[in-house]
Design a protein around this motif. Sequence first.
Motif, mmCIF file in Angstrom:
data_model
loop_
_atom_site.group_PDB
_atom_site.id
_atom_site.type_symbol
_atom_site.label_atom_id
_atom_site.label_comp_id
_atom_site.label_asym_id
_atom_site.label_seq_id
_atom_site.Cartn_x
_atom_site.Cartn_y
_atom_site.Cartn_z
ATOM 1 N N LEU A 102 0.829 -1.207 0.000
ATOM 2 C CA LEU A 102 0.000 0.000 0.000
ATOM 3 C C LEU A 102 0.863 1.256 0.000
ATOM 4 C CD1 LEU A 102 -2.848 -0.973 2.499
ATOM 5 C CD2 LEU A 102 -3.113 -0.505 0.065
ATOM 6 N N LEU A 103 1.936 1.249 0.789
ATOM 7 C CA LEU A 103 2.832 2.403 0.820
ATOM 8 C C LEU A 103 3.463 2.639 -0.549
ATOM 9 C CD1 LEU A 103 4.626 1.845 4.248
ATOM 10 C CD2 LEU A 103 3.063 3.699 3.683
ATOM 11 N N ALA A 104 3.850 1.553 -1.214
ATOM 12 C CA ALA A 104 4.477 1.697 -2.529
ATOM 13 C C ALA A 104 3.479 2.207 -3.560
ATOM 14 C CB ALA A 104 5.069 0.361 -2.969
ATOM 15 N N GLU A 105 2.288 1.614 -3.592
ATOM 16 C CA GLU A 105 1.310 2.012 -4.605
ATOM 17 C C GLU A 105 0.669 3.359 -4.287
ATOM 18 O OE1 GLU A 105 -1.325 -1.066 -5.967
ATOM 19 O OE2 GLU A 105 0.150 -2.639 -5.532
ATOM 20 N N ARG A 283 -4.886 8.569 5.103
ATOM 21 C CA ARG A 283 -4.169 9.191 3.983
ATOM 22 C C ARG A 283 -3.633 8.131 3.024
ATOM 23 N NH1 ARG A 283 -6.715 12.481 5.719
ATOM 24 N NH2 ARG A 283 -6.180 14.450 6.732
ATOM 25 N N ILE A 284 -3.121 7.028 3.563
ATOM 26 C CA ILE A 284 -2.629 5.955 2.695
ATOM 27 C C ILE A 284 -3.767 5.415 1.834
ATOM 28 C CG2 ILE A 284 -1.626 3.643 2.656
ATOM 29 C CD1 ILE A 284 -0.186 4.291 5.232
ATOM 30 N N TRP A 285 -4.911 5.168 2.462
ATOM 31 C CA TRP A 285 -6.069 4.624 1.751
ATOM 32 C C TRP A 285 -6.537 5.590 0.661
ATOM 33 C CZ3 TRP A 285 -8.275 0.354 0.592
ATOM 34 C CH2 TRP A 285 -9.636 0.240 0.329
ATOM 35 N N GLU A 286 -6.588 6.859 0.995
ATOM 36 C CA GLU A 286 -7.020 7.866 0.027
ATOM 37 C C GLU A 286 -6.058 7.938 -1.157
ATOM 38 O OE1 GLU A 286 -6.537 12.618 -0.175
ATOM 39 O OE2 GLU A 286 -7.390 11.841 1.688
ATOM 40 N N ASP A 340 -15.466 9.669 -1.750
ATOM 41 C CA ASP A 340 -14.905 9.972 -0.434
ATOM 42 C C ASP A 340 -14.399 8.674 0.179
ATOM 43 O OD1 ASP A 340 -14.291 11.887 1.548
ATOM 44 O OD2 ASP A 340 -15.941 11.161 2.776
ATOM 45 N N ALA A 341 -13.098 8.612 0.453
ATOM 46 C CA ALA A 341 -12.466 7.398 0.968
ATOM 47 C C ALA A 341 -12.421 7.432 2.491
ATOM 48 C CB ALA A 341 -11.054 7.263 0.400
ATOM 49 N N LYS A 342 -12.830 6.352 3.119
ATOM 50 C CA LYS A 342 -12.831 6.246 4.577
ATOM 51 C C LYS A 342 -12.218 4.907 4.977
ATOM 52 C CE LYS A 342 -15.317 10.042 5.236
ATOM 53 N NZ LYS A 342 -14.736 11.255 5.851
ATOM 54 N N TRP A 343 -11.109 4.958 5.703
ATOM 55 C CA TRP A 343 -10.505 3.727 6.202
ATOM 56 C C TRP A 343 -11.081 3.440 7.593
ATOM 57 C CZ3 TRP A 343 -7.685 -0.216 4.361
ATOM 58 C CH2 TRP A 343 -7.104 -1.088 5.274
ATOM 59 N N LEU A 373 -16.317 5.115 -0.133
ATOM 60 C CA LEU A 373 -15.458 3.952 -0.370
ATOM 61 C C LEU A 373 -14.872 3.485 0.960
ATOM 62 C CD1 LEU A 373 -13.523 5.078 -3.588
ATOM 63 C CD2 LEU A 373 -15.701 3.858 -3.412
ATOM 64 N N TYR A 374 -15.396 2.376 1.474
ATOM 65 C CA TYR A 374 -14.882 1.754 2.684
ATOM 66 C C TYR A 374 -14.032 0.538 2.297
ATOM 67 C CZ TYR A 374 -18.536 4.290 5.305
ATOM 68 O OH TYR A 374 -19.340 5.251 5.860
#
Length: 453
Positions: A102-105, A283-286, A340-343, A373-374
């Motif tokens: 996830l960090l890379a992408e 932030r990573i998820w977004e 809207d992205a929500k982790w 987006l969950y």
Amino acid sequence: MPRIMRVLEHSILTIGDQQGTGEERAEFRESHFEALLRYHRTGPGRRYYDVRHRAIRFKHYVGVVQAGDLTIEVLPKADAVPDAATAPNEDFDRWRRLLLRLLAEAGLLPVDSLHTALLHERPHSLLDLYLALFLTEVEHLLRRGLVKRYRAHEGQVKALKGTLLFGQHLSRNAVHRERFYTRHQTYDHDHLLHRLLRQALALLPTLTPHPGLRGRAARALLAWPELPAVRPTAALFARLRYDRKTAAYRPALRIARLLLLRLSPDLHSGPQDLVALFFNMNRIWERYLLRTIRRLAPADWHVGKPPKCVFWQDAAGTTVSRMQPDIVLEHPAHGCLVLDAKWKRPDGYYAEDDLRQLFAYAHQFGATRVRLLYPQPGTESGVEGLFARPLFVEGAGAHPIHCGISYVRVGHEPAAGLATDVDPVSNLLRCSLTQDLATWLPGGAGLSGADAG
């Protein structure tokens, strides 16, 4: 060598908790709790965890904190049960690899170095992995040769070159006639890129007790030119510009920024013998979703994160409130879609506050389609609906606002018989967006290129 404990986000770590056996056995002791308590009281730690009675409750930040001889890795898991102890049989290796992917992408880890991180992840903590990647990039720069640049220099020289500054020359060299005070150009290694990297190299030995990493840092410092220090700031890094010769510096400076700025992620090293490297999982998820949707979206759709816009201000205009959606897809014929992205794991299908936020986005940006987006930890399915109040467009009347709630799966789905989290063809994380995105876009839009399959 610090011992490593692994926990999940939103979990609780209590004094006396243990992990591992034999030489790898690690225990969370009173001294570790006191170090985390001091870090919490100084301010930065409050963002990452709460302090309970003889226990630490981690928040939605993931990463690593090193307190004395104990390293605690906080790993993501969408279905982690809040306020619960981490199960001893948890598949930490999988969540660790997933975090690195996830960090890379998401653009927070050099993609070219990802395979190195995955191959050498076992002996090190996540912090040591980041430091090892930084050293690998620095050693690569040293092997290919450091770039020189021209810079303006003003001072005393023994041979006349450049422009002779008569005023300073006469006042300083009335006795020393063998000297010249000039302004000239020098071609050497002294420029901002090298100064920042040297400071990160000098900081590295204070962040890890790992002898291999400290030795590599010492050797790199010996090979690096002696340069004056510079005060690193976010504005200073924003001024950096790369050309054909310095493009190879970008991965090393990206990690150097993380190490030097102590912002996001935050890095802290203090007298309490504590180092912390944390990432905001929201932030990573977004960023992951933004980059993935940008890769998958059809060419005629523009995908981006719009700048903040004012949606309220007081009568005097001195106080304003701004909003900024995570992702907006725009099409000249089909309008825009706001995502809207929500982790997080909402109770039920959705969170009421998230729907209200989408309603405000729809009216602010004139969007007739919005979507939450969950992450999908289990078998949750999406929900489609309409807001009760339509969008009124001048000259066009009322338009219903379609609001969808989607659960995005990242990684393999055991029920589908997929054994790995990574797609062997694209070498990227498996993601349900590959199938879902086309159904969200109006006008029957399909996915771009090879991603359509």
